[in-house]
Design a protein around this motif. Structure first.
Motif, PDB file in Angstrom:
ATOM      1  N   ALA A 188       0.804  -1.125  -0.119  1.00  0.00           N
ATOM      2  CA  ALA A 188       0.020  -0.089   0.131  1.00  0.00           C
ATOM      3  C   ALA A 188       0.574   1.325  -0.015  1.00  0.00           C
ATOM      4  CB  ALA A 188      -0.893  -0.103   1.330  1.00  0.00           C
ATOM      5  N   ASN A 189       0.355   2.395  -0.407  1.00  0.00           N
ATOM      6  CA  ASN A 189       0.858   3.695  -0.310  1.00  0.00           C
ATOM      7  C   ASN A 189       1.140   3.966   1.164  1.00  0.00           C
ATOM      8  OD1 ASN A 189       0.877   4.683  -3.289  1.00  0.00           O
ATOM      9  ND2 ASN A 189      -1.480   4.392  -2.932  1.00  0.00           N
ATOM     10  N   GLY A 190       2.135   4.164   1.554  1.00  0.00           N
ATOM     11  CA  GLY A 190       2.170   4.619   2.914  1.00  0.00           C
ATOM     12  C   GLY A 190       2.015   3.354   3.779  1.00  0.00           C
ATOM     13  N   GLY A 191       2.397   1.983   3.162  1.00  0.00           N
ATOM     14  CA  GLY A 191       2.527   0.928   3.950  1.00  0.00           C
ATOM     15  C   GLY A 191       4.176   0.401   4.235  1.00  0.00           C
TER      16      GLY A 191
ATOM     17  N   THR B 183      -0.626   9.752   6.375  1.00  0.00           N
ATOM     18  CA  THR B 183       0.141   9.375   5.871  1.00  0.00           C
ATOM     19  C   THR B 183       0.561   7.909   5.457  1.00  0.00           C
ATOM     20  OG1 THR B 183       1.446  11.391   6.738  1.00  0.00           O
ATOM     21  CG2 THR B 183       3.151   9.684   5.897  1.00  0.00           C
ATOM     22  N   TYR B 184       0.594   7.310   6.482  1.00  0.00           N
ATOM     23  CA  TYR B 184       0.804   5.837   6.756  1.00  0.00           C
ATOM     24  C   TYR B 184      -0.366   5.196   6.432  1.00  0.00           C
ATOM     25  CZ  TYR B 184       5.255   7.268   8.713  1.00  0.00           C
ATOM     26  OH  TYR B 184       6.477   7.381   8.704  1.00  0.00           O
ATOM     27  N   SER B 185      -0.481   4.074   6.172  1.00  0.00           N
ATOM     28  CA  SER B 185      -1.378   3.019   5.534  1.00  0.00           C
ATOM     29  C   SER B 185      -1.423   1.631   6.267  1.00  0.00           C
ATOM     30  CB  SER B 185      -1.789   2.990   4.327  1.00  0.00           C
ATOM     31  OG  SER B 185      -1.768   4.038   3.462  1.00  0.00           O
ATOM     32  N   SER B 187      -3.105  -0.931   5.001  1.00  0.00           N
ATOM     33  CA  SER B 187      -3.449  -2.121   4.000  1.00  0.00           C
ATOM     34  C   SER B 187      -3.787  -1.679   2.438  1.00  0.00           C
ATOM     35  CB  SER B 187      -4.621  -3.126   4.531  1.00  0.00           C
ATOM     36  OG  SER B 187      -5.919  -2.292   4.428  1.00  0.00           O
ATOM     37  N   ALA B 188      -3.793  -2.342   1.611  1.00  0.00           N
ATOM     38  CA  ALA B 188      -3.804  -2.286   0.080  1.00  0.00           C
ATOM     39  C   ALA B 188      -4.833  -2.835  -0.141  1.00  0.00           C
ATOM     40  CB  ALA B 188      -2.577  -2.731  -0.566  1.00  0.00           C
ATOM     41  N   ASP B 224      -5.633   3.798   1.601  1.00  0.00           N
ATOM     42  CA  ASP B 224      -4.335   4.295   1.147  1.00  0.00           C
ATOM     43  C   ASP B 224      -4.104   5.199   0.146  1.00  0.00           C
ATOM     44  OD1 ASP B 224      -4.674   2.085  -0.723  1.00  0.00           O
ATOM     45  OD2 ASP B 224      -2.602   2.043  -0.989  1.00  0.00           O
TER      46      ASP B 224
END
Ligand SMILES: Cc1ncc(COP(=O)(O)O)c(C=O)c1O
Ligand SMILES: Cc1ncc(COP(=O)(O)O)c(C=O)c1O
Lengths: 355, 355
Positions: A188-191, B183-185, B187-188, B224
């Motif tokens: 993921a983005n930010g993952g 900013t952070y995630s 999961s995708a 995300d």
């Protein structure tokens, strides 16, 4: 924090297992050398590393590694040249990346000296385990995992850092056929995709199994939002040659910043090859396959070195990449392995002699 | 495949640890009962489960759990009523979800009878460990991890399935203040977010630490791609009350399908509360906080039950949620715990008597 080699305690195995190993027929990562480096984090710091016999690990059932996937790892190789000298390839980059991964996973960072001196002590002790056969090497696996206890989703207070070694042959048997993924995603983005975090790999197994059932060996991941851009493979970054230009995607927080990838970029430039680091869409690759400008695709990573791709599947269609002589893949593979195994000069300063 | 209770071999602990436990001051998930269920997968099938003393696990350093994060888990609770009868809450849903998680992580599914009969045998043996104090319960942790060996990023051929138990008090001390993540995630799309996979939790630790440093206790994850939609918290689904409507996001492949969440949806409807299951944007929540229509926010999950949220941070601004009497949170908590602990009728058929 500095630890001289002499500071690393060594407890030797009572007997070696080396005579059970057939060095002419090594698989990948399934036979382990006599010793390992072990270092424990507790009371707020990494304790002194030790080289000990390769041996089982005993943990409480509530150790957080079993529950919350708090782990990171690295993959490196040691090589022996004709004179039996031992070499590593850009090992400090692995140490740095291990700590980059650790930070994202809330794992305490490992001091450089513990990593490097520990690794050197281990390699010198297990030097007989480094295969000399071309295409074989000693695969080195540094890894850290949470040993602290409790059924509470929060970072552990204790960790174990281990370096173990496996004399290994080739990762893939031959060319691979890949599936460009349109449903599942790796990150993921930010993952945590840029980290070598354990969980990133487990998440790939099921989609890869589905691809294997369809006749492919590997999945090429695309971005999780549009599935339109090529990201990377399970354990390799991806290079695409269109006409005579070599293209690879930029790194991001979703993609592992591969050491092989960045070395290939420099090696190709030194060969006078046009290299582009930019987003590359699946449509561009499909169009290039259709009009004949797609000359090569290959994966690049420590385990597989350079892995030529014979073709890809996308949206129910299969695209073959015609055989070519004098590929960039074979040139790059020769350049990088010659440097790794001390068969040529190393103008980049990548080779690291273990002494 | 069917296994009667009498089929489950029991090896009893030589002595109990129960007298060391202060049941009036239990923390969450840090004391473990005398026994555990253990079941090994090898030779292509799950072997007979056994109840054994809670004891350390010994693994090869190359066991895949240490490297590739191949693990899944569940979280359940056992309760005792005034007559000392033992109850579970919708346990078959945990078994089903464990297998949904396992499938995504390429872990073999566990037969219902192994899970249910194993759990019942364990609970009856360790029934003294089930706290009776209000707000306490026996937290149950079923988990599966890869024990098969090798430094090759592919599914293991051996696994261990364990159920361990921890008498536990409250998960959070009081109301929590949350940070809406930008900013952070977690999961995708196409990832493993809907699975209770170990790696999903480790990935949350660092962003949560950053939030804690800023004075929040938990992170509310957003999608995300845009970070515009509320997803869930670390171990809880999220409910938002705007005026008198209770809203929660739809489940997806990024969000855990919480058993508490779906129970709350039904309980609220039964109370005549207007419930909406739909995407909810951060902007809608911020606007509601500003115009006073945001009445409540709370998390819902097995560990924390219902966790009222006192306010949230977003984009550098803090929003308090004013105190309210007769909240949906307290009503829902009473309804669900009364059913769980056999203090009222159970029109839904959720309570499960262990006998
Ligand atoms: C996901 C992923 N991408 C790329 C690579 C290649 O990185 P490197 O060349 O540093 O081995 C690896 C393997 O290490 C990997 O696991
Ligand atoms: C990520 C996540 N979301 C939500 C929940 C709540 O699910 P349940 O109500 O089934 O416990 C949990 C805990 O199990 C969780 O880990």
């Amino acid at each position: 924090m500095n630890t001289a080699v002499s500071d690393i305690e060594v407890i030797k195995a009572k007997k070696t297992k080396i005579h059970d190993v057939d060095f002419d027929h090594l698989s990948f990562g399934s036979t382990f050398s006599d010793h390992m480096l072990e270092c424990n984090y507790k009371d707020g710091k990494w304790q002194a590393p030790k080289v000990v016999p390769y041996q089982p690990i005993t943990l409480d059932p509530s150790a957080k590694i079993f529950h919350y996937g708090q782990s990171v790892f690295e993959g490196m190789k040691a090589y022996k040249d004709a004179k039996n000298d031992i070499y590593l390839f850009r090992p400090l980059d692995n140490w740095k990346r291990l700590n980059i991964s650790s930070k994202r996973l809330a794992i305490p960072e490992v001091p450089e000296s513990y990593f490097m001196e520990g690794l050197k002590t281990l390699l010198k002790l297990d030097s007989e385990w480094i295969p000399k056969k071309e295409g074989s090497s000693l695969y080195i696996r540094p890894f850290i995992f949470a040993t602290g206890k409790g059924f509470h989703a929060s970072p552990a207070n204790e960790y174990k850092f281990i370096i173990a070694c496996a004399p290994s042959g080739a990762y893939f048997a031959g060319k691979v056929k890949v599936l460009i993924e349109e449903t599942y995603s790796r990150s993921a983005n930010g993952g945590v995709g840029f980290a070598k975090a354990g969980g990133n790999y487990a998440g790939q197994f099921y989609p890869t199994q589905l691809a294997v059932e369809k006749g492919y060996q590997q999945v090429i991941w695309t971005d999780d939002n549009t599935h339109e851009y090529i990201e990377e493979a399970g354990a390799m970054n991806i290079f695409i040659r269109i006409n005579d230009t070599l293209i690879t995607g930029p790194t991001s927080d979703r993609i592992l910043d591969g050491i092989t990838r960045k070395s290939i970029i420099e090696l190709a430039k030194a060969e006078g090859i046009a290299v582009e680091v930019r987003k590359i869409s699946v449509h561009e690759v499909v169009a290039a396959a259709k009009n004949g400008s797609l000359k090569e695709m290959f994966g690049a990573g420590t385990a597989a070195v350079i892995s030529p791709i014979s073709g890809f599947g996308y949206h129910g269609e299969d695209f073959d990449i015609p055989e070519l002589e004098n590929t960039y893949a074979s040139l790059m593979k020769k350049r990088i392995t010659d440097i790794q195994t001390n068969k040529c000069e190393d103008p980049f300063g990548w080779r690291f002699k273990v002494e």
